[in-house]
Scaffold this motif. Sequence first.
Motif, PDB file in Angstrom:
ATOM      1  N   VAL A  84      49.508   2.837  58.104  1.00 16.87           N
ATOM      2  CA  VAL A  84      50.632   3.753  57.561  1.00 16.87           C
ATOM      3  C   VAL A  84      51.859   2.743  57.126  1.00 16.87           C
ATOM      4  CG1 VAL A  84      52.075   5.765  57.594  1.00 16.87           C
ATOM      5  CG2 VAL A  84      49.880   5.740  58.652  1.00 16.87           C
ATOM      6  N   VAL A  85      52.184   2.967  55.995  1.00 14.36           N
ATOM      7  CA  VAL A  85      53.360   2.083  55.363  1.00 14.36           C
ATOM      8  C   VAL A  85      54.711   3.020  55.392  1.00 14.36           C
ATOM      9  CG1 VAL A  85      54.345   0.639  53.387  1.00 14.36           C
ATOM     10  CG2 VAL A  85      51.943   0.748  54.096  1.00 14.36           C
ATOM     11  N   ALA A  86      55.634   2.598  56.178  1.00 11.57           N
ATOM     12  CA  ALA A  86      57.000   3.582  56.108  1.00 11.57           C
ATOM     13  C   ALA A  86      57.663   3.052  55.292  1.00 11.57           C
ATOM     14  CB  ALA A  86      57.623   3.292  57.403  1.00 11.57           C
ATOM     15  N   CYS A  87      58.276   4.275  54.451  1.00 13.85           N
ATOM     16  CA  CYS A  87      59.113   3.988  53.213  1.00 13.85           C
ATOM     17  C   CYS A  87      60.651   4.649  53.490  1.00 13.85           C
ATOM     18  CB  CYS A  87      58.585   4.485  51.872  1.00 13.85           C
ATOM     19  SG  CYS A  87      57.104   3.957  51.483  1.00 13.85           S
ATOM     20  N   ASP A  88      61.125   4.284  52.683  1.00  9.17           N
ATOM     21  CA  ASP A  88      62.749   4.784  52.792  1.00  9.17           C
ATOM     22  C   ASP A  88      62.834   6.298  52.120  1.00  9.17           C
ATOM     23  OD1 ASP A  88      63.880   2.696  54.163  1.00  9.17           O
ATOM     24  OD2 ASP A  88      65.035   2.210  52.223  1.00  9.17           O
ATOM     25  N   SER A  89      63.375   7.188  52.926  1.00  6.75           N
ATOM     26  CA  SER A  89      63.356   8.427  52.058  1.00  6.75           C
ATOM     27  C   SER A  89      64.692   8.339  51.155  1.00  6.75           C
ATOM     28  CB  SER A  89      63.673   9.443  53.107  1.00  6.75           C
ATOM     29  OG  SER A  89      64.890   9.736  53.945  1.00  6.75           O
ATOM     30  N   PRO A  90      64.776   9.462  49.964  1.00 10.83           N
ATOM     31  CA  PRO A  90      65.785   9.448  49.499  1.00 10.83           C
ATOM     32  C   PRO A  90      66.891   9.982  49.798  1.00 10.83           C
ATOM     33  CG  PRO A  90      64.390  10.952  48.592  1.00 10.83           C
ATOM     34  CD  PRO A  90      63.447  10.037  49.636  1.00 10.83           C
ATOM     35  N   ASP A 124      61.147   1.845  40.081  1.00 13.11           N
ATOM     36  CA  ASP A 124      59.939   1.873  39.223  1.00 13.11           C
ATOM     37  C   ASP A 124      58.774   0.989  40.053  1.00 13.11           C
ATOM     38  OD1 ASP A 124      60.834   3.326  37.231  1.00 13.11           O
ATOM     39  OD2 ASP A 124      61.169   1.696  36.010  1.00 13.11           O
ATOM     40  N   GLN A 125      59.217  -0.177  40.581  1.00  8.80           N
ATOM     41  CA  GLN A 125      58.339  -1.247  41.503  1.00  8.80           C
ATOM     42  C   GLN A 125      57.749  -0.418  42.532  1.00  8.80           C
ATOM     43  OE1 GLN A 125      57.105  -4.026  40.635  1.00  8.80           O
ATOM     44  NE2 GLN A 125      57.868  -3.693  38.504  1.00  8.80           N
ATOM     45  N   MET A 126      58.899   0.397  43.255  1.00  9.06           N
ATOM     46  CA  MET A 126      58.219   1.116  44.443  1.00  9.06           C
ATOM     47  C   MET A 126      57.271   1.996  44.201  1.00  9.06           C
ATOM     48  SD  MET A 126      59.601  -0.496  46.816  1.00  9.06           S
ATOM     49  CE  MET A 126      58.846   0.526  48.258  1.00  9.06           C
ATOM     50  N   GLU A 127      57.366   2.819  43.159  1.00 13.64           N
ATOM     51  CA  GLU A 127      56.550   3.775  42.676  1.00 13.64           C
ATOM     52  C   GLU A 127      54.961   3.101  42.433  1.00 13.64           C
ATOM     53  OE1 GLU A 127      56.196   6.941  43.024  1.00 13.64           O
ATOM     54  OE2 GLU A 127      58.365   6.967  43.567  1.00 13.64           O
ATOM     55  N   ARG A 128      55.297   1.998  41.839  1.00 16.76           N
ATOM     56  CA  ARG A 128      54.006   0.973  41.478  1.00 16.76           C
ATOM     57  C   ARG A 128      53.287   0.831  43.086  1.00 16.76           C
ATOM     58  NH1 ARG A 128      55.146  -2.821  36.610  1.00 16.76           N
ATOM     59  NH2 ARG A 128      55.289  -1.329  35.189  1.00 16.76           N
ATOM     60  N   VAL A 129      54.163   0.357  43.874  1.00 18.59           N
ATOM     61  CA  VAL A 129      53.597  -0.171  45.410  1.00 18.59           C
ATOM     62  C   VAL A 129      52.983   0.987  45.991  1.00 18.59           C
ATOM     63  CG1 VAL A 129      54.231  -0.604  47.619  1.00 18.59           C
ATOM     64  CG2 VAL A 129      55.229  -2.043  45.555  1.00 18.59           C
ATOM     65  N   ARG A 130      53.438   2.019  45.830  1.00 17.74           N
ATOM     66  CA  ARG A 130      53.050   3.253  46.380  1.00 17.74           C
ATOM     67  C   ARG A 130      51.407   3.744  45.997  1.00 17.74           C
ATOM     68  NH1 ARG A 130      58.365   5.237  46.223  1.00 17.74           N
ATOM     69  NH2 ARG A 130      59.451   5.261  48.487  1.00 17.74           N
ATOM     70  N   ALA A 131      51.699   3.655  44.426  1.00 18.89           N
ATOM     71  CA  ALA A 131      50.374   3.793  44.003  1.00 18.89           C
ATOM     72  C   ALA A 131      49.382   3.079  44.351  1.00 18.89           C
ATOM     73  CB  ALA A 131      50.613   3.986  42.300  1.00 18.89           C
ATOM     74  N   THR A 132      49.523   1.894  44.203  1.00 23.63           N
ATOM     75  CA  THR A 132      48.524   0.675  44.649  1.00 23.63           C
ATOM     76  C   THR A 132      48.070   0.980  46.012  1.00 23.63           C
ATOM     77  OG1 THR A 132      49.619  -0.930  43.189  1.00 23.63           O
ATOM     78  CG2 THR A 132      48.234  -1.589  44.948  1.00 23.63           C
ATOM     79  N   ALA A 157      48.062   3.710  47.796  1.00 28.59           N
ATOM     80  CA  ALA A 157      47.170   5.124  47.585  1.00 28.59           C
ATOM     81  C   ALA A 157      45.874   4.597  47.258  1.00 28.59           C
ATOM     82  CB  ALA A 157      47.758   6.064  47.185  1.00 28.59           C
ATOM     83  N   LYS A 158      45.783   3.870  46.032  1.00 26.41           N
ATOM     84  CA  LYS A 158      44.555   3.572  45.495  1.00 26.41           C
ATOM     85  C   LYS A 158      43.662   2.827  46.629  1.00 26.41           C
ATOM     86  CE  LYS A 158      44.320   0.061  42.749  1.00 26.41           C
ATOM     87  NZ  LYS A 158      43.437  -1.010  42.989  1.00 26.41           N
ATOM     88  N   ASP A 159      44.302   1.834  47.489  1.00 24.06           N
ATOM     89  CA  ASP A 159      43.573   1.195  48.429  1.00 24.06           C
ATOM     90  C   ASP A 159      43.230   1.874  49.696  1.00 24.06           C
ATOM     91  OD1 ASP A 159      43.319  -0.930  46.397  1.00 24.06           O
ATOM     92  OD2 ASP A 159      45.144  -2.024  47.172  1.00 24.06           O
ATOM     93  N   GLY A 160      43.654   3.173  49.743  1.00 24.26           N
ATOM     94  CA  GLY A 160      43.395   3.757  50.831  1.00 24.26           C
ATOM     95  C   GLY A 160      44.290   3.826  52.010  1.00 24.26           C
ATOM     96  N   TYR A 161      45.496   3.458  51.683  1.00 20.26           N
ATOM     97  CA  TYR A 161      46.654   3.389  52.581  1.00 20.26           C
ATOM     98  C   TYR A 161      47.473   4.592  52.317  1.00 20.26           C
ATOM     99  CZ  TYR A 161      45.055  -1.301  53.536  1.00 20.26           C
ATOM    100  OH  TYR A 161      44.607  -2.553  53.613  1.00 20.26           O
TER     101      TYR A 161
END
Length: 66
Positions: free
Chosen positions: A2-8, A33-41, A43-47
């Motif tokens: 699991v990857v921890a992210c900052d909350s807004p 925008d980059q953070m959204e791309r990181v999250r999408a990537t 998720a695509k890779d199963g994380y």
Amino acid sequence: MVVACDSPGKTFRHEIDPTYKAGRGEREPAMLDQMERVRATLAKDGYHTFAAAGFEADGVGDAEGA
């Protein structure tokens, strides 16, 4: 894994010290925008990503006991 992210928004640290990160400017839109791309990537890779309201990524583990 699991990857921890900052909350807004503000965190509990802002309640303790209103000047927390007072000298920092707003995040650049390109960074968001980059953070959204990181999250999408991830998720695509199963994380999974996780954020806890009121906590930054380095404090997410502390959120469990909150």
